[in-house]
Design a protein around this motif. Structure first.
Motif, PDB file in Angstrom:
ATOM      1  N   LYS A  41       0.715  -1.154   0.001  1.00  0.00           N
ATOM      2  CA  LYS A  41      -0.009  -0.001   0.008  1.00  0.00           C
ATOM      3  C   LYS A  41       0.810   1.186   0.102  1.00  0.00           C
ATOM      4  CE  LYS A  41      -3.999  -1.911   2.089  1.00  0.00           C
ATOM      5  NZ  LYS A  41      -5.001  -2.060   3.448  1.00  0.00           N
ATOM      6  N   SER A  42       2.073   1.391   0.790  1.00  0.00           N
ATOM      7  CA  SER A  42       2.743   2.453   0.742  1.00  0.00           C
ATOM      8  C   SER A  42       3.437   2.577  -0.245  1.00  0.00           C
ATOM      9  CB  SER A  42       4.055   2.046   1.810  1.00  0.00           C
ATOM     10  OG  SER A  42       3.207   2.163   3.204  1.00  0.00           O
ATOM     11  N   LEU A  43       3.893   1.345  -1.157  1.00  0.00           N
ATOM     12  CA  LEU A  43       4.557   1.729  -2.394  1.00  0.00           C
ATOM     13  C   LEU A  43       3.608   2.064  -3.659  1.00  0.00           C
ATOM     14  CD1 LEU A  43       6.532  -1.544  -2.309  1.00  0.00           C
ATOM     15  CD2 LEU A  43       7.684   0.747  -2.535  1.00  0.00           C
ATOM     16  N   GLU A  44       2.352   1.839  -3.536  1.00  0.00           N
ATOM     17  CA  GLU A  44       1.454   2.256  -4.526  1.00  0.00           C
ATOM     18  C   GLU A  44       1.036   3.761  -4.205  1.00  0.00           C
ATOM     19  OE1 GLU A  44      -2.085  -0.444  -4.817  1.00  0.00           O
ATOM     20  OE2 GLU A  44      -0.638  -2.105  -5.341  1.00  0.00           O
ATOM     21  N   GLU A  45       0.789   4.138  -2.934  1.00  0.00           N
ATOM     22  CA  GLU A  45       0.415   5.438  -2.535  1.00  0.00           C
ATOM     23  C   GLU A  45       1.520   6.427  -3.223  1.00  0.00           C
ATOM     24  OE1 GLU A  45      -0.225   5.631   1.454  1.00  0.00           O
ATOM     25  OE2 GLU A  45      -2.114   4.606   1.397  1.00  0.00           O
ATOM     26  N   GLU A  46       2.754   5.833  -3.231  1.00  0.00           N
ATOM     27  CA  GLU A  46       3.845   6.829  -3.621  1.00  0.00           C
ATOM     28  C   GLU A  46       4.229   6.683  -5.024  1.00  0.00           C
ATOM     29  OE1 GLU A  46       8.604   7.386  -2.734  1.00  0.00           O
ATOM     30  OE2 GLU A  46       7.423   6.021  -1.404  1.00  0.00           O
ATOM     31  N   LEU A  47       4.275   5.621  -5.641  1.00  0.00           N
ATOM     32  CA  LEU A  47       4.894   5.290  -6.820  1.00  0.00           C
ATOM     33  C   LEU A  47       3.772   5.210  -7.924  1.00  0.00           C
ATOM     34  CD1 LEU A  47       7.325   2.650  -6.204  1.00  0.00           C
ATOM     35  CD2 LEU A  47       7.640   4.962  -6.337  1.00  0.00           C
ATOM     36  N   LEU A  48       2.309   5.185  -7.538  1.00  0.00           N
ATOM     37  CA  LEU A  48       1.276   5.384  -8.738  1.00  0.00           C
ATOM     38  C   LEU A  48       0.635   6.688  -8.639  1.00  0.00           C
ATOM     39  CD1 LEU A  48      -0.726   1.736  -8.154  1.00  0.00           C
ATOM     40  CD2 LEU A  48       1.545   2.537  -9.469  1.00  0.00           C
ATOM     41  N   GLN A  49       1.324   7.664  -8.134  1.00  0.00           N
ATOM     42  CA  GLN A  49       0.618   9.021  -8.394  1.00  0.00           C
ATOM     43  C   GLN A  49       0.714   9.574  -9.970  1.00  0.00           C
ATOM     44  OE1 GLN A  49      -1.193  10.370  -6.012  1.00  0.00           O
ATOM     45  NE2 GLN A  49      -0.763   9.018  -4.524  1.00  0.00           N
ATOM     46  N   GLN A  50      -0.337   9.664 -10.373  1.00  0.00           N
ATOM     47  CA  GLN A  50      -0.259  10.430 -11.951  1.00  0.00           C
ATOM     48  C   GLN A  50      -0.435  11.875 -12.053  1.00  0.00           C
ATOM     49  OE1 GLN A  50      -3.644   7.930 -13.282  1.00  0.00           O
ATOM     50  NE2 GLN A  50      -2.206   7.141 -14.720  1.00  0.00           N
ATOM     51  N   THR A  51      -1.016  12.512 -10.961  1.00  0.00           N
ATOM     52  CA  THR A  51      -1.331  14.018 -11.267  1.00  0.00           C
ATOM     53  C   THR A  51      -0.079  14.627 -10.419  1.00  0.00           C
ATOM     54  OG1 THR A  51      -3.624  13.672 -11.341  1.00  0.00           O
ATOM     55  CG2 THR A  51      -2.810  15.947 -11.069  1.00  0.00           C
ATOM     56  N   PRO A  52       0.529  15.495 -11.161  1.00  0.00           N
ATOM     57  CA  PRO A  52       1.832  16.090 -10.314  1.00  0.00           C
ATOM     58  C   PRO A  52       0.760  17.326  -9.292  1.00  0.00           C
ATOM     59  CG  PRO A  52       1.773  16.821 -12.724  1.00  0.00           C
ATOM     60  CD  PRO A  52       0.882  15.748 -12.410  1.00  0.00           C
ATOM     61  N   SER A  97       7.369  -3.393   7.704  1.00  0.00           N
ATOM     62  CA  SER A  97       6.878  -2.992   6.731  1.00  0.00           C
ATOM     63  C   SER A  97       7.649  -1.645   6.077  1.00  0.00           C
ATOM     64  CB  SER A  97       5.360  -2.424   6.730  1.00  0.00           C
ATOM     65  OG  SER A  97       5.392  -1.294   7.560  1.00  0.00           O
ATOM     66  N   ARG A  98       8.140  -0.683   6.873  1.00  0.00           N
ATOM     67  CA  ARG A  98       8.817   0.449   6.338  1.00  0.00           C
ATOM     68  C   ARG A  98      10.008  -0.219   5.666  1.00  0.00           C
ATOM     69  NH1 ARG A  98       7.091   5.210   7.762  1.00  0.00           N
ATOM     70  NH2 ARG A  98       5.325   5.413   9.710  1.00  0.00           N
ATOM     71  N   ARG A  99      10.882  -1.104   6.363  1.00  0.00           N
ATOM     72  CA  ARG A  99      11.860  -1.731   5.802  1.00  0.00           C
ATOM     73  C   ARG A  99      11.680  -2.338   4.486  1.00  0.00           C
ATOM     74  NH1 ARG A  99      14.295  -5.298   9.438  1.00  0.00           N
ATOM     75  NH2 ARG A  99      12.600  -5.517  10.892  1.00  0.00           N
ATOM     76  N   ILE A 100      10.861  -3.060   4.474  1.00  0.00           N
ATOM     77  CA  ILE A 100      10.332  -3.604   3.169  1.00  0.00           C
ATOM     78  C   ILE A 100      10.210  -2.707   2.080  1.00  0.00           C
ATOM     79  CG2 ILE A 100       8.799  -5.182   1.801  1.00  0.00           C
ATOM     80  CD1 ILE A 100       8.349  -6.603   4.444  1.00  0.00           C
ATOM     81  N   THR A 101       9.508  -1.450   2.532  1.00  0.00           N
ATOM     82  CA  THR A 101       9.366  -0.416   1.394  1.00  0.00           C
ATOM     83  C   THR A 101      10.722   0.144   0.894  1.00  0.00           C
ATOM     84  OG1 THR A 101       6.969  -0.023   2.510  1.00  0.00           O
ATOM     85  CG2 THR A 101       8.179   1.626   1.091  1.00  0.00           C
ATOM     86  N   GLN A 102      11.422   0.347   1.967  1.00  0.00           N
ATOM     87  CA  GLN A 102      12.773   1.074   1.604  1.00  0.00           C
ATOM     88  C   GLN A 102      13.617   0.127   0.644  1.00  0.00           C
ATOM     89  OE1 GLN A 102      13.559   4.110   1.918  1.00  0.00           O
ATOM     90  NE2 GLN A 102      11.548   4.331   2.590  1.00  0.00           N
ATOM     91  N   GLU A 103      13.508  -1.151   1.098  1.00  0.00           N
ATOM     92  CA  GLU A 103      14.337  -2.244   0.317  1.00  0.00           C
ATOM     93  C   GLU A 103      14.013  -2.277  -1.265  1.00  0.00           C
ATOM     94  OE1 GLU A 103      17.060  -5.204  -0.542  1.00  0.00           O
ATOM     95  OE2 GLU A 103      16.985  -3.858   0.930  1.00  0.00           O
ATOM     96  N   ILE A 104      12.757  -2.381  -1.346  1.00  0.00           N
ATOM     97  CA  ILE A 104      12.123  -2.454  -2.775  1.00  0.00           C
ATOM     98  C   ILE A 104      12.413  -1.156  -3.664  1.00  0.00           C
ATOM     99  CG2 ILE A 104       9.862  -2.688  -4.284  1.00  0.00           C
ATOM    100  CD1 ILE A 104       8.841  -4.856  -2.205  1.00  0.00           C
ATOM    101  N   LYS A 105      12.360  -0.179  -2.975  1.00  0.00           N
ATOM    102  CA  LYS A 105      12.651   0.953  -3.604  1.00  0.00           C
ATOM    103  C   LYS A 105      14.099   1.232  -3.938  1.00  0.00           C
ATOM    104  CE  LYS A 105      11.029   4.934  -1.698  1.00  0.00           C
ATOM    105  NZ  LYS A 105      10.583   5.648  -0.522  1.00  0.00           N
ATOM    106  N   GLY A 106      14.677   0.213  -3.484  1.00  0.00           N
ATOM    107  CA  GLY A 106      16.078   0.190  -4.150  1.00  0.00           C
ATOM    108  C   GLY A 106      16.237  -0.700  -5.150  1.00  0.00           C
TER     109      GLY A 106
END
Length: 224
Positions: A41-52, A97-106
């Protein structure tokens, strides 16, 4: 007669040890479902944003007194933000969950996959609204209609979507094994990947709009 029983006893003990070893491998695979769902959910909220975000409009000129008051408020806001950032960082050290999010963002390939999903999100939503595409129990988008209702362009779009979803799910499985300090064997990866796909599918079902086709874990299809 007693000697003749020894090979049978040894064979039985060997079989028991082999069974116990297999049982340990199965039990040892740990999947933190709650943390994985939160990371998705965190990744989608951050990375699926379409409208600047819109640029801030120029504020009208203010009086010196107003500027001074605004300056004091800004300083207080910075202090509060700084304090909250320190607290958040402390929490993050123990938050899987935060550590997973940060890991995947790498993982560049996962970031690119999320961007691809975001770019075709509007078109995918249209297909789901029309009942032509549904959300499968394995985390894949599934074609629910046959030609001529859908053409080659829609089929190609669906293939691209599912390739990106595969990348995201595989990246999640790799991150889980790494952060939970489990062996990255092909067997462990396969087990964790299956659960990562199931969790991804559950998020897709939760996020589905009313009227969209969703596939339940038992394989049946329903409209939400």
């Amino acid at each position: 007669m007693r000697r003749s029983r020894q090979p049978l006893v040894m064979l039985t003990l060997s079989a028991l040890f082999s069974f116990a070893a297999c049982a340990v491998i199965t039990v040892n695979v740990y999947f933190p479902e709650k943390d994985v769902k939160s990371a998705y959910k965190s990744l989608e909220e951050e990375l699926l944003q379409q409208t600047p975000q819109k640029e801030k409009e120029t504020a009208p000129a203010q009086s010196p007194t107003s500027d001074l008051r605004h300056g004091r408020q800004s300083i207080l806001t910075v202090i509060r933000t700084w304090r909250m950032a320190l607290v958040t960082e402390a929490w993050a050290q123990d938050d899987l969950s935060r550590r997973i999010t940060q890991e995947i963002k790498g993982y560049p390939e996962v970031i690119a996959a999320y961007k691809g999903i975001g770019q075709r999100l509007a078109r995918m939503n249209q297909l789901r609204d029309q009942g032509l595409v549904g959300e499968g129990k394995d985390g894949k988008a599934v074609l629910r209609a046959n030609p001529p209702q859908v053409g080659e362009a829609e089929v190609a779009l669906l293939q691209e979507e599912n390739r990106d979803r595969e990348v995201v799910i595989n990246g999640m499985a790799r991150a889980i094994l790494k952060l939970t300090k489990q062996e990255g064997t092909s067997a462990n990866l396969a087990r964790v990947r299956t659960e990562a796909a199931d969790t991804f599918a559950s998020i897709r079902r939760d996020a589905a709009h009313q009227g969209w086709w969703i596939q339940l874990p038992n394989g049946s299809w329903n409209r939400k």
